[in-house]
Design an enzyme around this catalytic site. Structure first.
Site, PDB file in Angstrom:
ATOM      1  N   ASP A 200     -12.272 -12.585  61.979  1.00  0.00           N
ATOM      2  CA  ASP A 200     -10.947 -13.237  61.982  1.00  0.00           C
ATOM      3  C   ASP A 200      -9.722 -12.316  62.044  1.00  0.00           C
ATOM      4  OD1 ASP A 200     -12.906 -14.885  61.005  1.00  0.00           O
ATOM      5  OD2 ASP A 200     -11.902 -15.345  59.134  1.00  0.00           O
TER       6      ASP A 200
ATOM      7  N   GLN B 158     -10.675  -8.933  59.946  1.00  0.00           N
ATOM      8  CA  GLN B 158     -11.899  -8.809  59.164  1.00  0.00           C
ATOM      9  C   GLN B 158     -12.741  -7.727  59.829  1.00  0.00           C
ATOM     10  OE1 GLN B 158     -13.176 -11.187  56.226  1.00  0.00           O
ATOM     11  NE2 GLN B 158     -11.126 -10.302  56.172  1.00  0.00           N
TER      12      GLN B 158
ATOM     13  N   SER C 217     -10.566 -13.149  54.502  1.00  0.00           N
ATOM     14  CA  SER C 217      -9.352 -13.402  55.288  1.00  0.00           C
ATOM     15  C   SER C 217      -8.148 -13.760  54.442  1.00  0.00           C
ATOM     16  CB  SER C 217      -9.619 -14.530  56.283  1.00  0.00           C
ATOM     17  OG  SER C 217     -10.390 -14.013  57.332  1.00  0.00           O
TER      18      SER C 217
ATOM     19  N   ARG D  21     -11.135 -20.032  49.893  1.00  0.00           N
ATOM     20  CA  ARG D  21     -10.734 -18.786  50.564  1.00  0.00           C
ATOM     21  C   ARG D  21      -9.665 -18.975  51.637  1.00  0.00           C
ATOM     22  NH1 ARG D  21     -16.132 -19.804  51.869  1.00  0.00           N
ATOM     23  NH2 ARG D  21     -16.519 -20.445  54.024  1.00  0.00           N
TER      24      ARG D  21
ATOM     25  N   GLU E 247     -12.221 -23.560  56.938  1.00  0.00           N
ATOM     26  CA  GLU E 247     -11.822 -22.170  56.762  1.00  0.00           C
ATOM     27  C   GLU E 247     -10.458 -21.907  57.410  1.00  0.00           C
ATOM     28  OE1 GLU E 247     -15.911 -19.752  56.468  1.00  0.00           O
ATOM     29  OE2 GLU E 247     -15.387 -20.206  58.529  1.00  0.00           O
TER      30      GLU E 247
END
Ligand code: FRU
Length: 491
Positions: A41, A57, A101, A168, A223
């Site tokens: 990401d 990432q 992230s 997250r 996400e």
């Protein structure tokens, strides 16, 4: 597998040395790749002291996913990226097994990063539970210090029933005199939800509400959320895992979708309609957006998929970003065009007008793997029209338009793959009476197709050998086309 824990200094020394083996010509020209090793990401897409920063990432030690670090690059124009040393490594207790992230913002105290720290706690019976908590780091654009009282938001402080492990990817922004943050989470039924928090100092956060909730239609965990005003609406982007297809939408198991709706910032209430896919290609996930100082909202995504990714033997980097795209809202839909700065790198213009394509044809001067090329089908009488890119006798990547069914089909069976996987995908396009405009951005390892001025986008990574650079047009019937092609050269 047990991984060794590296400090940021060790990581920086390692990546500097290891990346020497990668030449400039081994990478795409203007799509950001990891300095070395693995990338997923985009993170921390932000302007700091006048430059655009893009983190990612990162697992520098191998070309597959591992304990996450944050890689770092900076740009003046979002096309030409310069690598900076890694910004975060999983070297503190709250992020001992990964710096997942997150996002970044320029504030009075510096360049602030909010990210997910992943750690494990023993359960007392020999097993362990993974925790995901939100952490803060502040830096000067190169070096970042983690806040000594991390984490700043703990899963254990969430309401009962909310998952502590799947919590997250914080996105934060300023709203009046306070900060807002959203993060992905799962409810007790394992459906995704987006949680909203507020703070005045970035360190003490108050849980406010569930901003949006998966009603079971859009995958499982949500996400990498993003939330911003666009036109007269508010857009929520998220990337659902375990996504089921719905006719011609959502054809990636890990998908990126968006909602449009209205947001009452006082009450923290977001009313939104049905979701749409952000991209119809094989490779697009976990996008992040940024509001540029000139008012443009731009987005980058990870141009790879969790399910199919191909690494040519010996290649020391894996993963890349899309070209940044300018977003606008028209007729309830997000339109995307390649960021206009790419036009500064155009050279070698070749134009054809009113070419009649019947059967196969190639056009003098139309070839290459670093291109900005628009093909406009203006009419004719045809059952299908095809553009092949990156082709020679052995290889080809095929885009076919069927005007009767309003269908665009892409096929990468012969795009350099050494073993066959799922290679075809269809995208339903708007009915324009046989007319269609196809803008291709090619950059060595990828093709991004912007259909009808950005109404839809199809992104794909490809591993076709670089010498396959032919472009072929064909029609069943007779199609009349214009072609405008530029080479893209990094000066
Ligand atoms: C999305 C994602 C994020 C997570 C990161 C870990 O691709 O799974 O939710 O923060 O990747 O690398």
């Amino acid at each position: 597998m047990e991984f060794r824990r590296y400090t940021i200094e060790e990581t920086r020394a390692y990546e500097k040395k290891a990346s020497e083996a990668i030449g400039e010509k081994d990478r795409p020209a203007f799509h950001l790749t990891p300095l070395v090793g693995w990338m997923n990401d985009p993170n921390g897409f932000s302007v700091y002291q006048g430059k655009t920063h893009l983190f990612y990432q990162y697992y520098p030690y191998d070309t597959c996913w591992g304990p996450m670090h944050w890689g770092h690059a900076v740009s003046e124009d979002l096309i030409r990226w310069e690598f900076l040393p890694a910004a975060l490594s999983p070297d503190s207790d709250p992020d001992a097994i990964g710096c997942f992230s997150g996002t970044a913002m320029e504030t009075e105290e510096g360049h602030v990063l909010l990210y997910t720290g992943v750690s494990k706690v023993p359960n007392g019976d020999g097993t362990e539970t993974e925790l995901q908590n939100q952490c803060l780091a502040v830096g000067d654009g190169v070096n970042y210090s983690k806040y000594e009282n991390n984490p700043v938001v703990r899963g254990e402080d969430l309401p009962d029933g909310f998952n502590r492990t799947d919590f997250r990817d914080p996105k934060f922004w300023k709203e009046g005199d306070h900060y807002c943050m959203i993060a992905g989470n799962r409810d007790e039924n394992r459906f995704g939800q987006i949680l909203l928090f507020t703070s005045t100092d970035l360190r003490n956060w108050k849980y406010e509400t569930v901003l949006a909730h998966n009603d079971g239609r859009y995958g499982g965990m949500w996400e990498c959320p993003d939330f911003f005003a666009l036109g007269d609406k508010h857009v929520l982007i998220t990337s659902p895992q375990d996504m089921r297809a719905d006719r011609y939408e959502f054809h990636n198991g890990n998908n990126a979708i968006y909602f449009t709706g209205d947001y009452d910032a006082e009450k923290h209430v977001y009313s939104y309609g049905d979701a749409r896919a952000l991209d119809y290609g094989f490779d697009f996930y976990a996008p992040e957006t940024l509001l540029l100082p000139d008012g443009r909202r731009v987005m980058v995504g990870w141009m790879q998929s969790w399910d199919n990714n191909f690494l040519p033997q010996g290649r020391k980097w894996n993963g890349m970003m899309t070209i940044p795209r300018e977003l606008t809202l028209k007729n309830g839909r997000i339109w995307q065009i390649p960021i206009r700065e790419i036009e500064n790198y155009r050279t070698g213009k070749t134009v054809y007008t009113d070419v009649t394509v019947a059967g196969d044809c190639e056009l003098e001067g139309i070839r290459g793997r670093y291109l900005d090329m628009t093909v406009t089908v203006k009419g004719g009488s045809y059952d299908s029209f095809t553009v092949e890119i990156a082709c020679d006798e052995e290889n080809t990547t095929v885009f076919t338009y069927d005007p009767a069914r309003n269908m665009m089909e892409a096929d990468r069976t012969y795009s350099g793959l050494i073993r066959d996987v799922l290679c075809q995908r269809k995208m339903r396009v708007a009915d324009r009476n046989g007319e269609i405009k196809l803008r291709f951005i090619l950059d060595r390892n990828s093709a991004e197709l912007f259909v009808n001025d950005g109404e839809q986008v199809f992104s794909m990574a490809m591993v076709t050998p670089l010498q396959s650079e032919g472009i072929r047009f064909s029609a069943q019937g007779t199609a009349v086309i214009d072609v405008e092609k530029y080479e893209l050269v990094m000066k």
